[in-house]
Motif scaffolding. Structure first.
Motif, PDB file in Angstrom:
ATOM      1  N   LEU A  19      62.515  56.926  35.301  1.00 30.28           N
ATOM      2  CA  LEU A  19      62.225  56.414  36.635  1.00 30.28           C
ATOM      3  C   LEU A  19      63.521  56.034  37.356  1.00 30.28           C
ATOM      4  O   LEU A  19      63.728  56.406  38.506  1.00 30.28           O
ATOM      5  CB  LEU A  19      61.297  55.202  36.551  1.00 30.28           C
ATOM      6  CG  LEU A  19      61.026  54.475  37.868  1.00 30.28           C
ATOM      7  CD1 LEU A  19      60.289  55.379  38.857  1.00 30.28           C
ATOM      8  CD2 LEU A  19      60.239  53.198  37.601  1.00 30.28           C
ATOM      9  N   PHE A  20      64.391  55.297  36.652  1.00 32.11           N
ATOM     10  CA  PHE A  20      65.669  54.911  37.248  1.00 32.11           C
ATOM     11  C   PHE A  20      66.482  56.141  37.636  1.00 32.11           C
ATOM     12  O   PHE A  20      67.057  56.187  38.727  1.00 32.11           O
ATOM     13  CB  PHE A  20      66.471  54.032  36.274  1.00 32.11           C
ATOM     14  CG  PHE A  20      66.185  52.570  36.409  1.00 32.11           C
ATOM     15  CD1 PHE A  20      67.107  51.718  36.988  1.00 32.11           C
ATOM     16  CD2 PHE A  20      64.992  52.031  35.956  1.00 32.11           C
ATOM     17  CE1 PHE A  20      66.855  50.366  37.118  1.00 32.11           C
ATOM     18  CE2 PHE A  20      64.718  50.678  36.075  1.00 32.11           C
ATOM     19  CZ  PHE A  20      65.652  49.843  36.663  1.00 32.11           C
ATOM     20  N   LYS A  33      68.547  47.216  43.597  1.00 34.30           N
ATOM     21  CA  LYS A  33      67.565  46.519  44.433  1.00 34.30           C
ATOM     22  C   LYS A  33      66.364  46.011  43.646  1.00 34.30           C
ATOM     23  O   LYS A  33      65.665  45.115  44.112  1.00 34.30           O
ATOM     24  CB  LYS A  33      67.053  47.452  45.531  1.00 34.30           C
ATOM     25  CG  LYS A  33      68.111  47.928  46.491  1.00 34.30           C
ATOM     26  CD  LYS A  33      67.505  48.935  47.449  1.00 34.30           C
ATOM     27  CE  LYS A  33      68.550  49.614  48.292  1.00 34.30           C
ATOM     28  NZ  LYS A  33      67.965  50.668  49.127  1.00 34.30           N
ATOM     29  N   VAL A  34      66.106  46.609  42.523  1.00 36.74           N
ATOM     30  CA  VAL A  34      64.885  46.275  41.792  1.00 36.74           C
ATOM     31  C   VAL A  34      65.117  45.135  40.812  1.00 36.74           C
ATOM     32  O   VAL A  34      66.237  44.905  40.355  1.00 36.74           O
ATOM     33  CB  VAL A  34      64.318  47.502  41.042  1.00 36.74           C
ATOM     34  CG1 VAL A  34      63.935  48.600  42.013  1.00 36.74           C
ATOM     35  CG2 VAL A  34      65.291  48.022  39.999  1.00 36.74           C
ATOM     36  N   GLU A  67      57.263  44.812  34.288  1.00 36.60           N
ATOM     37  CA  GLU A  67      58.292  44.003  33.628  1.00 36.60           C
ATOM     38  C   GLU A  67      59.710  44.450  33.955  1.00 36.60           C
ATOM     39  O   GLU A  67      60.651  43.687  33.806  1.00 36.60           O
ATOM     40  CB  GLU A  67      58.083  44.016  32.112  1.00 36.60           C
ATOM     41  CG  GLU A  67      56.851  43.278  31.688  1.00 36.60           C
ATOM     42  CD  GLU A  67      56.587  43.336  30.197  1.00 36.60           C
ATOM     43  OE1 GLU A  67      55.847  42.482  29.718  1.00 36.60           O
ATOM     44  OE2 GLU A  67      57.111  44.247  29.514  1.00 36.60           O
ATOM     45  N   GLU A  68      59.861  45.679  34.412  1.00 37.86           N
ATOM     46  CA  GLU A  68      61.204  46.195  34.675  1.00 37.86           C
ATOM     47  C   GLU A  68      61.578  46.255  36.156  1.00 37.86           C
ATOM     48  O   GLU A  68      62.704  45.949  36.511  1.00 37.86           O
ATOM     49  CB  GLU A  68      61.366  47.595  34.068  1.00 37.86           C
ATOM     50  CG  GLU A  68      61.334  47.620  32.564  1.00 37.86           C
ATOM     51  CD  GLU A  68      62.546  46.951  31.940  1.00 37.86           C
ATOM     52  OE1 GLU A  68      63.638  46.970  32.523  1.00 37.86           O
ATOM     53  OE2 GLU A  68      62.382  46.397  30.835  1.00 37.86           O
ATOM     54  N   VAL A  69      60.657  46.674  37.005  1.00 36.96           N
ATOM     55  CA  VAL A  69      61.066  46.980  38.386  1.00 36.96           C
ATOM     56  C   VAL A  69      60.093  46.558  39.481  1.00 36.96           C
ATOM     57  O   VAL A  69      60.360  46.820  40.647  1.00 36.96           O
ATOM     58  CB  VAL A  69      61.338  48.496  38.551  1.00 36.96           C
ATOM     59  CG1 VAL A  69      62.440  48.959  37.656  1.00 36.96           C
ATOM     60  CG2 VAL A  69      60.091  49.311  38.320  1.00 36.96           C
ATOM     61  N   ALA A  70      59.026  45.905  39.169  1.00 34.75           N
ATOM     62  CA  ALA A  70      57.954  45.762  40.155  1.00 34.75           C
ATOM     63  C   ALA A  70      58.023  44.552  41.066  1.00 34.75           C
ATOM     64  O   ALA A  70      57.204  44.426  41.954  1.00 34.75           O
ATOM     65  CB  ALA A  70      56.602  45.761  39.456  1.00 34.75           C
ATOM     66  N   LYS A  71      58.975  43.658  40.916  1.00 34.92           N
ATOM     67  CA  LYS A  71      58.992  42.473  41.772  1.00 34.92           C
ATOM     68  C   LYS A  71      59.036  42.860  43.244  1.00 34.92           C
ATOM     69  O   LYS A  71      58.320  42.314  44.065  1.00 34.92           O
ATOM     70  CB  LYS A  71      60.163  41.552  41.453  1.00 34.92           C
ATOM     71  CG  LYS A  71      60.145  40.275  42.294  1.00 34.92           C
ATOM     72  CD  LYS A  71      61.281  39.356  41.951  1.00 34.92           C
ATOM     73  CE  LYS A  71      61.183  38.024  42.661  1.00 34.92           C
ATOM     74  NZ  LYS A  71      60.918  38.063  44.070  1.00 34.92           N
TER      75      LYS A  71
END
Length: 92
Positions: A19-20, A33-34, A67-71
């Protein structure tokens, strides 16, 4: 534009890495940004989706994403947007 983006196939173990790689090919600063969703945001989503009531939990792949990128995604959607995620999880 989506036809021009390369999405690598792979296992669940490499999902976030892939994904990254894909997102950084679109936006070079994407990974800067994530940030992870907070445990409070994840817990709120579980409550709104009533997963425990049905003996379920957030699917592992989606939990990894949260947990990794969703904020950023969850902040944009806010509490009302949790309904969107609830709809997604209801299908599950």
């Amino acid at each position: 534009m989506l036809n021009e983006i390369s999405f690598e196939a792979g296992s669940l173990e490499t999902m976030i890495e892939r994904l990254f790689k894909t997102m950084n090919s679109i936006d070079k600063q994407w990974s800067e940004k994530v940030e992870p969703a907070s445990q409070k945001q994840i817990h709120t989503l579980e409550e709104i989706a009533d997963l425990k009531q049905h003996g379920k939990s957030i699917p592992y792949a989606y939990l990894l994403f949260l947990e990794e990128v969703a904020k950023m995604t969850m902040d944009c959607w806010g509490r009302n947007g949790m309904g969107i995620q609830k709809s997604i999880l209801t299908v599950y």
